[in-house]
Design a protein around this motif. Structure first.
Motif, PDB file in Angstrom:
ATOM      1  N   ASP A 187       0.834  -1.199   0.000  1.00 43.33           N
ATOM      2  CA  ASP A 187       0.000   0.000   0.000  1.00 43.33           C
ATOM      3  C   ASP A 187       0.870   1.251   0.000  1.00 43.33           C
ATOM      4  O   ASP A 187       0.546   2.254  -0.649  1.00 43.33           O
ATOM      5  N   GLY A 188       1.991   1.204   0.738  1.00 46.69           N
ATOM      6  CA  GLY A 188       2.886   2.358   0.788  1.00 46.69           C
ATOM      7  C   GLY A 188       3.440   2.713  -0.574  1.00 46.69           C
ATOM      8  O   GLY A 188       3.519   3.892  -0.946  1.00 46.69           O
ATOM      9  N   ALA A 189       3.836   1.701  -1.342  1.00 46.52           N
ATOM     10  CA  ALA A 189       4.345   1.950  -2.694  1.00 46.52           C
ATOM     11  C   ALA A 189       3.236   2.484  -3.600  1.00 46.52           C
ATOM     12  O   ALA A 189       3.444   3.423  -4.385  1.00 46.52           O
ATOM     13  N   PHE A 190       2.048   1.893  -3.487  1.00 47.40           N
ATOM     14  CA  PHE A 190       0.914   2.327  -4.304  1.00 47.40           C
ATOM     15  C   PHE A 190       0.545   3.782  -4.024  1.00 47.40           C
ATOM     16  O   PHE A 190       0.362   4.589  -4.952  1.00 47.40           O
ATOM     17  N   LEU A 191       0.441   4.135  -2.747  1.00 45.85           N
ATOM     18  CA  LEU A 191       0.030   5.499  -2.404  1.00 45.85           C
ATOM     19  C   LEU A 191       1.054   6.530  -2.870  1.00 45.85           C
ATOM     20  O   LEU A 191       0.698   7.605  -3.352  1.00 45.85           O
ATOM     21  N   ALA A 192       2.336   6.204  -2.721  1.00 43.18           N
ATOM     22  CA  ALA A 192       3.375   7.125  -3.183  1.00 43.18           C
ATOM     23  C   ALA A 192       3.268   7.333  -4.692  1.00 43.18           C
ATOM     24  O   ALA A 192       3.325   8.463  -5.199  1.00 43.18           O
ATOM     25  N   ALA A 193       3.112   6.234  -5.429  1.00 49.75           N
ATOM     26  CA  ALA A 193       3.001   6.337  -6.884  1.00 49.75           C
ATOM     27  C   ALA A 193       1.723   7.067  -7.292  1.00 49.75           C
ATOM     28  O   ALA A 193       1.725   7.893  -8.219  1.00 49.75           O
ATOM     29  N   LYS A 194       0.637   6.765  -6.604  1.00 46.47           N
ATOM     30  CA  LYS A 194      -0.654   7.401  -6.923  1.00 46.47           C
ATOM     31  C   LYS A 194      -0.564   8.913  -6.834  1.00 46.47           C
ATOM     32  O   LYS A 194      -1.052   9.630  -7.716  1.00 46.47           O
TER      33      LYS A 194
END
Length: 252
Positions: A105-112
């Motif tokens: 989720d941390g990687a997804f939110l940063a990319a988002k």
């Protein structure tokens, strides 16, 4: 013009090494971390924010601030936790979810939240920290391995989706990295396998062709390269910095 980088979990460990390397390369360094004490020790010229990488409100606020101050050139989505070390039948669901949340989720939110800033500039480099656990199966590390495999799937998709906007995405896969997090893994794995800590350490080292652990600076140097113009056509790649893993679960 000075380039800007954001590094999640940038106050210590691999993230701190990344921040120092980007600083040395002339970047305007922004970091986030959940550890308020570690944040107090970073150089004053870095922009440091306390934020939980798996909390969307926290991350949205950081990127909104960046949008008002010149945007973003490079993202290092580096936040992660080791998760439990246990046989799959002994992994608690809450521990599984916690590991997935921070690592994936941390990687997804940063990319988002980075994507709109980079799209506006029609350029950028997204660097996700995966792991050699995202390339091989790792006994007793099922949540971590699952999350790190998923990070690679996310990266591959980002490379395809963002490439038409001039944005590159790659994943770095560290091997065993010297430091406190790996020390905890060694201790827990030794207990799970009925081995000593030194036996597990030697096994990890023996599982690489170069016979050694890597250091945070090795990961950091690769991140700076991937963000640079020298890597302008490198995207969608999984790059291991691990001393060449030849056996992810050596028995010694």
């Amino acid at each position: 013009m000075t380039r800007r980088v954001l590094i999640t979990a940038g106050a210590s460990g691999v993230g701190r090494a990344m921040a120092e390397a980007f600083d040395a390369a002339g970047y305007d360094v922004w970091i986030t971390d959940i550890d308020a004490t570690a944040l107090q020790s970073v150089p004053e010229h870095w922009t440091a924010r306390k934020a939980d990488a798996s909390n969307e409100a926290d991350m949205s606020a950081v990127f909104q601030s960046m949008a008002t101050k010149g945007g973003l050139d490079a993202l290092c989505a580096n936040a992660g936790i080791a998760g439990p070390t246990a046989a799959v039948e002994d992994v608690d669901l809450s521990d599984w979810r916690s590991c997935i949340s921070v690592n994936l989720d941390g990687a997804f939110l940063a990319a988002k939240h980075a994507a709109p800033l980079m799209k506006a500039a029609q350029t950028g480099s997204v660097i996700l920290t995966s792991s050699t656990a995202g390339q091989y199966g790792y006994p007793y590390r099922s949540p971590y391995a699952a999350a790190k495999w998923a990070v690679i799937g996310l990266m591959k998709t980002l490379a395809m989706e963002l490439g038409p906007h001039g944005i590159r995405a790659n994943a770095i896969c560290p091997g065993a990295v010297e430091g406190p997090r790996m020390e905890g893994v060694l201790q827990r794995e030794a207990a799970a396998k009925g081995m000593t800590r030194d036996q597990v350490y030697a096994g990890y080292a023996a599982g690489t062709s170069m016979g050694r652990f890597v250091e945070g600076r090795d990961i950091a140097n690769m991140a700076v390269f991937l963000a640079s113009d020298s890597a302008r056509l490198i995207s969608g790649q999984v790059i291991a910095v691990d001393g060449h893993t030849v056996n992810p679960d050596p028995k010694i």
